[in-house]
Design a protein around this motif. Structure first.
Motif, PDB file in Angstrom:
ATOM      1  N   GLY A  99       0.828  -1.199   0.000  1.00  0.00           N
ATOM      2  CA  GLY A  99       0.000   0.000   0.000  1.00  0.00           C
ATOM      3  C   GLY A  99       0.860   1.245   0.000  1.00  0.00           C
ATOM      4  N   TYR A 127      -3.402   4.569  -2.372  1.00  0.00           N
ATOM      5  CA  TYR A 127      -4.426   5.154  -1.504  1.00  0.00           C
ATOM      6  C   TYR A 127      -4.334   6.672  -1.638  1.00  0.00           C
ATOM      7  CZ  TYR A 127      -4.880   0.612   0.863  1.00  0.00           C
ATOM      8  OH  TYR A 127      -5.103  -0.721   1.158  1.00  0.00           O
ATOM      9  N   ALA A 132      -5.392   7.755   3.590  1.00  0.00           N
ATOM     10  CA  ALA A 132      -4.260   7.533   4.497  1.00  0.00           C
ATOM     11  C   ALA A 132      -4.474   8.253   5.817  1.00  0.00           C
ATOM     12  CB  ALA A 132      -2.966   7.991   3.836  1.00  0.00           C
ATOM     13  N   MET A 137      -5.350   2.627   5.147  1.00  0.00           N
ATOM     14  CA  MET A 137      -4.236   1.764   4.774  1.00  0.00           C
ATOM     15  C   MET A 137      -3.791   0.909   5.960  1.00  0.00           C
ATOM     16  SD  MET A 137      -0.850   2.705   2.525  1.00  0.00           S
ATOM     17  CE  MET A 137      -0.463   4.161   3.454  1.00  0.00           C
ATOM     18  N   LYS A 149       3.056  -1.774   3.889  1.00  0.00           N
ATOM     19  CA  LYS A 149       2.744  -0.392   3.544  1.00  0.00           C
ATOM     20  C   LYS A 149       4.031   0.404   3.471  1.00  0.00           C
ATOM     21  CE  LYS A 149       2.027   2.457   7.671  1.00  0.00           C
ATOM     22  NZ  LYS A 149       1.148   3.456   8.295  1.00  0.00           N
TER      23      LYS A 149
END
Length: 877
Positions: A99, A127, A132, A137, A149
């Motif tokens: 992510g 994202y 965020a 996320m 991430k």
């Protein structure tokens, strides 16, 4: 970041302070959040904004300098329990879903470069910034929707596990687009910083993000099963071995490096430890070899070769210095020397000896050096130094060496249990640099308790021991004879002391009484001078004489005040009050007042302040008196064209009080070294003859006594023809917020105000009446307290607006008269303002006046403007 004292720090803050060294900028920091900060900056509310990444689209909002503040570290974060990503093999990342925040284009680009360089094929899931910020996320990572991430170093909060690091995009300190001058200064300063220190940005980054190399390692299933099955690991340690194992000993507030380190490993992995105490370092190794302990807590590198077939070392958990000590009769290094060493250790490569003798404990090693059984010894510095603190080794001398650090690790039997070895190594590798430094600093502190036995002393120094005992017996005889003589002298001395105290008390009482009597006629002189000066038809020649008379009167009054203060100090009666005041207001008044004196002598007076808290509790009058004395002296002893500097700084602060540093410096004639202490003696002056003739020599002794009563010490530094500096530090409690006084009232309105004046001295009464009549007030005069009470009680309600009450009068004094008025049945008895008039200005006089029921206090000689100001306050209120 902001600590509990309000001090700010951080990557951007440190950069700003470095820039200020070149530009002279000062800053106002604004606490805000990320989204509000950008919005408010674009709106023009801030001059500078830090932590901004470059984007061509942002150039219309932000003016970027030519130089960045460095690169942050990007990282990939995984779930703590994700066993598929071990953290030490990048191949574990292959095929994972990552992510990212799609607006962080530079970071995403660097991630793609990292994946390409390591031949990794991953899915990138973007994202939005809003997602965020809403933690979507993070929730997807926890739910397994994504495996990793992309974040920056500040995102490593412990919620997730960092498994890979790489350089992120540079960040900038930006200015407003239209402020070209500020941008040019910023560019100039940052270029100077990089020219002088090219690695400055990396150093600042590492100061706050120094754990990016810390391994965040998970346990394997086999290791978890070992911990479950094993229960507790037994660690063999010497019963006491500072700084590594100190459990059960008063050795500061620590238990030793080993227990504190293993506690951290327990907290991380859940593995438990118990300790098996041994008599010596060598026995700990033997207990492991025999299978009675799972591992030894202490294993020095120098033993590795000899024990390699029987013991296995873990990763070192500390590196400590060795220390060589020698017998004072030998020289090290030299040929043919015998070395004492702890049993179980082997001679380090950097130590040269012809023979080695082993001992079970450090105490035995040092004793052998002290008695000459060995020439020198080598041992762990912290342990050897502690033993030398706790015992007196008169013949042991330390030898300083370089490159003598010794790695220390745990040891296990050969072959080692692979799960235990791996768990211990993972625990050591997971320590941050901050943890390592903290563990060492905490445990290297010990309590020294020097002890020496008689037997040890005699054994080490037999001739000195006999000499000492003989000397002691001789001293006992001498002391017995001296005591008998002292008893006779003591009786005579007590008589002399009593006589001296009586004489000193009589002198002080005489000075105090005479000074008070002088102030009363001084009131007449000062008052008459003031009245004559206020007349419109006074010739200029007479005005000149009146000015000299006024100046001389004020000078004489200052001398009288000094004598009074010194006599009170001698009698132990000088005290410090605790009242709310504004430090800033007091300093403004002081500097304004002293500027006139400085300008008269063509001297530049500079007043500089640097403090956060101004509303304090203390004795502002006495503090002002000290500073006036110091500044006045500095001006007096500095030649025209010189400089006097008053500096006040808040040095430290807590929740309830702060410590303030006061300094008065000049570039005047200076003080001779032999006079630096004499100037604080009463009636002593130093300096040129002309300057010495001005004053009593009491100002500095009084000032030093006042500073001592306030909890500080008045110090002086000086060089002839270079100048002097007087300084002191005092603690002051925080007080109530004070309103700063506005410009003093210069227009007074007293029409039809009726005053009752109680004053027994005819001339002083006549002067007071004329001063009051000049402003339109009507005055009725009472010659003593009895007459004042009668006039008040016989008056109609509201007839008198205010009473001016002398304190010392025949028949009935001002205190008793005030109490009688307040207790009378007159309708105005409780509310009429009563103001004290007295030739005494001591704090206890003010306290007694307030207790008697007076509303305010004026001391003689009267200051006309102050009199009008106080009257205006009460008649208009």
């Amino acid at each position: 970041m902001t600590d509990e004292n309000g001090k700010r720090s951080g990557l951007i803050v440190d950069y700003l302070y470095e820039i200020a060294k070149y530009t002279g900028w000062s800053y106002e920091f604004i606490d805000t959040d990320a989204s509000s900060m950008v919005r408010d900056f674009i709106a023009g509310q801030y001059d500078l904004m830090g932590g901004t990444y470059y984007s061509e689209a942002f150039e219309k909002y932000f003016a970027y300098p030519d130089y960045s503040c460095g690169h942050t570290k990007a990282m990939l974060l995984a779930r703590q329990d994700d066993g598929d990503i071990k953290g030490y093999d990048v191949r574990d990342l292959n095929g994972k879903t990552i992510g990212v925040v799609q607006q962080a284009t530079d970071n995403v680009h660097r991630l793609q470069e990292f994946l390409s360089a390591n031949s990794l094929a991953c899915t990138i899931k973007p994202y939005t910034s809003e997602e965020a910020d809403a933690k979507k996320m993070d929730r997807d990572l926890e739910a397994g929707i994504i495996d990793l991430k992309l974040g920056n170093a500040p995102d490593d909060t412990g919620t997730f596990r960092a498994v890979a690091y790489f350089d992120a995009q540079p960040h900038y300190l930006v200015t407003q687009p239209g402020n070209q001058e500020l941008l040019e200064q910023l560019n100039w300063a940052m270029e100077r910083i990089l020219l002088s220190d090219p690695h400055f940005s990396e150093e600042v980054y590492n100061r706050y993000f120094d754990d990016t190399g810390v391994e965040n390692l998970l346990l394997t299933e086999e290791e978890k099963a070992y911990i479950q099955q094993k229960g507790t690991v037994t660690v063999a340690v010497p019963e006491y071995f500072h700084p590594l194992y100190c459990v059960g000993y008063e050795d500061g507030d620590h238990v030793g490096l080993i227990p504190e380190l293993l506690e951290k490993i327990t907290a991380r992995y859940g593995i438990r430890f118990s300790y098996l105490l041994a008599d010596s370092y060598a026995q700990t190794q033997q207990l492991v070899i025999e299978g009675k302990a799972d591992m030894a807590g202490i294993f020095f590198d120098d033993a590795a070769e000899a024990m390699r077939s029987e013991l296995v070392q873990t990763k070192p958990y500390a590196a400590l210095n060795d220390l060589i000590v020698r017998n004072r009769a030998v020289t090290y290094p030299a040929d043919g020397l015998t070395c004492g060493l702890l049993k179980g250790r082997h001679l380090p490569a950097y130590v040269k000896a012809s023979e080695v003798i082993y001992y079970s404990t450090i105490e035995e090693v040092l004793s052998a050096v002290n008695t000459g059984k060995v020439d020198f010894a080598c041992g762990l510095s912290a342990r050897v130094e502690q033993m030398m603190q706790e015992n007196v080794y008169t013949n042991v001398v330390p030898v300083t060496l370089s490159a003598n650090r010794m790695n220390i690790s745990f040891a296990m039997p050969m072959p080692a249990n692979p799960e235990l070895l791996s768990i211990i190594n993972k625990g050591i590798n997971s320590l941050s640099e901050e943890d390592r430094i903290s563990l060492l600093d905490h445990n290297l502190v010990s309590i020294g308790d020097a002890q020496v036995s008689l037997a040890n002393f005699v054994e080490t120094n037999p001739i000195l021991a006999i000499t000492s005992i003989s000397t002691f017996l001789l001293l006992v005889i001498i002391v017995i004879i001296a005591i008998a003589n002292l008893r006779v002298k003591n009786a005579n001395m007590q008589k002399d002391i009593a006589r001296a105290e009586a004489e000193n008390k009589a002198k002080s009482e005489f000075l105090s009484r005479m000074s008070h009597e002088i102030r009363t006629p001084m009131n007449a002189i000062v008052g008459t001078t003031a009245l004559l000066s206020m007349k419109d038809d006074v010739p200029e020649s007479i005005k000149g004489h009146l000015g000299k008379l006024k100046a001389t009167s004020q000078y004489l009054l200052g001398l009288i005040n000094d004598i009074l203060d010194m006599s009170r100090i001698d009698n132990g009666m000088l005290s410090i009050v605790e009242e709310d005041f504004s430090l800033q207001q007091m300093l403004d008044e002081l500097c304004s007042m002293m500027q006139t004196q400085a300008k008269t002598r063509e001297i530049a007076l500079c007043c500089e302040t640097n403090f956060e808290h101004s509303d304090l509790k203390g004795d502002a009058i006495r503090l002002k008196q000290v500073l006036m004395n110091l500044v006045s002296n500095a001006v007096k002893f500095t030649a025209p064209g010189g400089t006097v500097h008053l500096a006040v700084e808040e040095a430290a602060a807590s929740d309830l009080q702060a410590t303030y540093s006061f300094k008065v410096s000049d570039n005047g004639i200076g003080i001779k070294a032999e006079d630096l202490e004499r100037i604080f003696e009463s009636f002593v002056q130093a300096g040129a003859n002309l300057m010495r003739s001005q004053g009593t020599g009491l100002g500095l002794p009084i000032s030093r006594n006042i500073v001592q009563l306030m909890g500080g010490t008045l110090n002086v530094k000086s060089k002839i023809n270079e100048g002097s500096e007087f300084s002191f530090d005092i603690p002051l409690a925080f007080g109530k917020p004070m309103e700063l006084n506005s410009v003093p009232e210069t227009s007074f309105h007293f029409e039809n105000v009726q005053i009752l004046l109680a004053e027994d001295h005819p001339i002083n009464a006549e002067i007071a009446i004329e001063i009051l009549n000049m402003k339109g007030m009507k005055v009725e005069h009472a010659k003593d307290g009895v007459e004042a009470v009668e006039l008040f009680e016989q008056s109609a309600p509201g007839h008198f607006d205010l009473i001016l009450m002398d304190m010392r009068m025949p028949n009935m004094g001002g205190l008793e008269a005030t109490k009688t008025i307040r207790a009378s049945g007159h309708p105005d008895a409780a509310k009429i303002p009563i103001i004290a008039l007295t030739a005494n200005s001591f704090q206890e006089d003010k306290d007694m006046a307030k207790e008697a029921g007076m509303n305010d206090f004026l001391s003689k000689p009267l200051e006309i403007d102050l009199l009008y100001t106080v009257l205006q306050k009460w008649v208009s209120g």
